[in-house]
Structure formats: C-alpha cells, structure tokens
Scaffold this motif. Structure first.
Motif, PDB file in Angstrom:
ATOM      1  N   SER A   2     -36.060 -30.114  50.353  1.00  0.00           N
ATOM      2  CA  SER A   2     -36.084 -31.354  49.587  1.00  0.00           C
ATOM      3  C   SER A   2     -35.188 -31.233  48.360  1.00  0.00           C
ATOM      4  CB  SER A   2     -37.512 -31.687  49.172  1.00  0.00           C
ATOM      5  OG  SER A   2     -38.006 -30.670  48.333  1.00  0.00           O
ATOM      6  N   ILE A   3     -34.686 -32.358  47.935  1.00  0.00           N
ATOM      7  CA  ILE A   3     -33.832 -32.396  46.752  1.00  0.00           C
ATOM      8  C   ILE A   3     -34.716 -32.695  45.551  1.00  0.00           C
ATOM      9  CG2 ILE A   3     -31.947 -33.600  45.611  1.00  0.00           C
ATOM     10  CD1 ILE A   3     -30.797 -34.161  48.396  1.00  0.00           C
ATOM     11  N   ILE A   4     -34.583 -31.885  44.509  1.00  0.00           N
ATOM     12  CA  ILE A   4     -35.390 -32.043  43.305  1.00  0.00           C
ATOM     13  C   ILE A   4     -34.625 -32.955  42.344  1.00  0.00           C
ATOM     14  CG2 ILE A   4     -36.471 -30.851  41.374  1.00  0.00           C
ATOM     15  CD1 ILE A   4     -36.388 -28.308  43.150  1.00  0.00           C
ATOM     16  N   PRO A   5     -35.246 -34.050  41.901  1.00  0.00           N
ATOM     17  CA  PRO A   5     -34.578 -34.922  40.932  1.00  0.00           C
ATOM     18  C   PRO A   5     -34.185 -34.135  39.678  1.00  0.00           C
ATOM     19  CG  PRO A   5     -36.567 -35.953  41.779  1.00  0.00           C
ATOM     20  CD  PRO A   5     -36.552 -34.541  42.276  1.00  0.00           C
ATOM     21  N   PRO A   6     -33.060 -34.477  39.058  1.00  0.00           N
ATOM     22  CA  PRO A   6     -32.573 -33.713  37.896  1.00  0.00           C
ATOM     23  C   PRO A   6     -33.600 -33.550  36.781  1.00  0.00           C
ATOM     24  CG  PRO A   6     -30.941 -35.308  38.587  1.00  0.00           C
ATOM     25  CD  PRO A   6     -32.163 -35.559  39.411  1.00  0.00           C
ATOM     26  N   LYS A   7     -34.343 -34.584  36.480  1.00  0.00           N
ATOM     27  CA  LYS A   7     -35.325 -34.504  35.386  1.00  0.00           C
ATOM     28  C   LYS A   7     -36.389 -33.440  35.696  1.00  0.00           C
ATOM     29  CE  LYS A   7     -37.567 -36.205  31.741  1.00  0.00           C
ATOM     30  NZ  LYS A   7     -37.206 -35.839  30.414  1.00  0.00           N
ATOM     31  N   LYS A   8     -36.880 -33.419  36.920  1.00  0.00           N
ATOM     32  CA  LYS A   8     -37.893 -32.427  37.301  1.00  0.00           C
ATOM     33  C   LYS A   8     -37.295 -31.027  37.306  1.00  0.00           C
ATOM     34  CE  LYS A   8     -40.596 -35.690  39.914  1.00  0.00           C
ATOM     35  NZ  LYS A   8     -41.090 -36.110  41.199  1.00  0.00           N
ATOM     36  N   GLU A  13     -37.022 -25.807  34.797  1.00  0.00           N
ATOM     37  CA  GLU A  13     -36.212 -24.731  34.214  1.00  0.00           C
ATOM     38  C   GLU A  13     -36.637 -24.461  32.769  1.00  0.00           C
ATOM     39  OE1 GLU A  13     -33.946 -21.592  33.722  1.00  0.00           O
ATOM     40  OE2 GLU A  13     -34.341 -22.557  35.641  1.00  0.00           O
ATOM     41  N   GLU A  14     -36.926 -25.517  32.036  1.00  0.00           N
ATOM     42  CA  GLU A  14     -37.407 -25.351  30.662  1.00  0.00           C
ATOM     43  C   GLU A  14     -38.739 -24.598  30.660  1.00  0.00           C
ATOM     44  OE1 GLU A  14     -38.393 -28.070  26.711  1.00  0.00           O
ATOM     45  OE2 GLU A  14     -37.704 -29.063  28.544  1.00  0.00           O
ATOM     46  N   TYR A  15     -39.619 -24.940  31.600  1.00  0.00           N
ATOM     47  CA  TYR A  15     -40.901 -24.241  31.710  1.00  0.00           C
ATOM     48  C   TYR A  15     -40.679 -22.768  32.057  1.00  0.00           C
ATOM     49  CZ  TYR A  15     -45.690 -23.177  32.943  1.00  0.00           C
ATOM     50  OH  TYR A  15     -46.941 -22.606  32.979  1.00  0.00           O
ATOM     51  N   ARG A  16     -39.736 -22.502  32.965  1.00  0.00           N
ATOM     52  CA  ARG A  16     -39.430 -21.115  33.346  1.00  0.00           C
ATOM     53  C   ARG A  16     -39.002 -20.314  32.116  1.00  0.00           C
ATOM     54  NH1 ARG A  16     -38.249 -19.282  38.216  1.00  0.00           N
ATOM     55  NH2 ARG A  16     -37.639 -21.321  38.993  1.00  0.00           N
ATOM     56  N   GLN A  17     -38.195 -20.913  31.262  1.00  0.00           N
ATOM     57  CA  GLN A  17     -37.735 -20.226  30.057  1.00  0.00           C
ATOM     58  C   GLN A  17     -38.889 -20.005  29.075  1.00  0.00           C
ATOM     59  OE1 GLN A  17     -34.497 -22.643  28.634  1.00  0.00           O
ATOM     60  NE2 GLN A  17     -33.186 -22.144  30.377  1.00  0.00           N
ATOM     61  N   LEU A  48     -43.598 -27.244  41.553  1.00  0.00           N
ATOM     62  CA  LEU A  48     -42.530 -26.427  40.971  1.00  0.00           C
ATOM     63  C   LEU A  48     -43.086 -25.475  39.914  1.00  0.00           C
ATOM     64  CD1 LEU A  48     -39.735 -29.117  40.517  1.00  0.00           C
ATOM     65  CD2 LEU A  48     -39.696 -27.186  42.109  1.00  0.00           C
ATOM     66  N   ILE A  49     -43.969 -25.980  39.069  1.00  0.00           N
ATOM     67  CA  ILE A  49     -44.579 -25.163  38.009  1.00  0.00           C
ATOM     68  C   ILE A  49     -45.413 -24.037  38.631  1.00  0.00           C
ATOM     69  CG2 ILE A  49     -46.266 -25.200  36.117  1.00  0.00           C
ATOM     70  CD1 ILE A  49     -43.609 -26.589  35.402  1.00  0.00           C
ATOM     71  N   GLU A  50     -46.178 -24.353  39.661  1.00  0.00           N
ATOM     72  CA  GLU A  50     -46.986 -23.315  40.323  1.00  0.00           C
ATOM     73  C   GLU A  50     -46.093 -22.239  40.930  1.00  0.00           C
ATOM     74  OE1 GLU A  50     -49.558 -25.250  43.122  1.00  0.00           O
ATOM     75  OE2 GLU A  50     -50.915 -25.947  41.554  1.00  0.00           O
ATOM     76  N   GLU A  51     -44.990 -22.643  41.522  1.00  0.00           N
ATOM     77  CA  GLU A  51     -44.047 -21.678  42.105  1.00  0.00           C
ATOM     78  C   GLU A  51     -43.481 -20.753  41.029  1.00  0.00           C
ATOM     79  OE1 GLU A  51     -39.781 -22.084  44.257  1.00  0.00           O
ATOM     80  OE2 GLU A  51     -41.367 -23.374  45.046  1.00  0.00           O
TER      81      GLU A  51
END
Length: 87
Positions: A2-8, A13-17, A48-51
C-alpha cells in the motif's frame, strides 16, 4: 504493497525520530503525545506507529542480548595479576 500518504509518512518518521531519543524535552513529549492521539483516530497511522515500536523494541532487545553476553564474558575472565612497579 500500500502507498502511505505523505502526511502519515511524515508523522511516522517524526515518531521514529522521537522514540529513538534517550530523553524527551517537554516539547518533544507533547509532540509525541499529539502523534499518538492522531494514531488513535487513524488505523493506518496506528499500524505504522506499532510497526515502529516493534522495530525499536527488537533493536533494543538485540542490544541487551549483546550486552548480557559481554557482561558474561567480562565476569568470567581471570583477573589481571598485579604487577609490582620497579623503582
């Protein structure tokens, strides 16, 4: 795939950081809380956050296993003999 919308994608990515930081400032902690609130409202962002959290947990677990092995080696090594200095 699936394609992830840019905002998500940006939010994840911000959460990962943020999750990788050893200590969060108040501003960073508030931003993390905002992202988690958004994830509660959006199932795909939540996934995405859980991953990210699982990946970070596994990295930490590997690091801990390596540290435990190192400590086991260090604790079983023979102590270095004291060498008297010659004057």
């Amino acid at each position: 795939m699936s394609i992830i919308p840019p905002k998500k994608s940006q939010l994840s990515e911000e959460y990962r950081q943020l999750i990788a930081l050893p200590i969060l400032s108040e501003l960073e902690a508030n931003r993390m809380a905002e992202i988690l609130e958004l994830a509660n409202l959006d199932e795909s962002l939540n996934c995405l956050i859980e991953e990210i959290e699982i990946t970070e947990y596994l990295k930490l677990e590997q690091w801990n296993q390596g540290l435990r092995k190192l400590l086991k080696v260090v604790s079983t090594e023979e102590p270095c003999p004291n060498t008297a200095s010659q004057d």
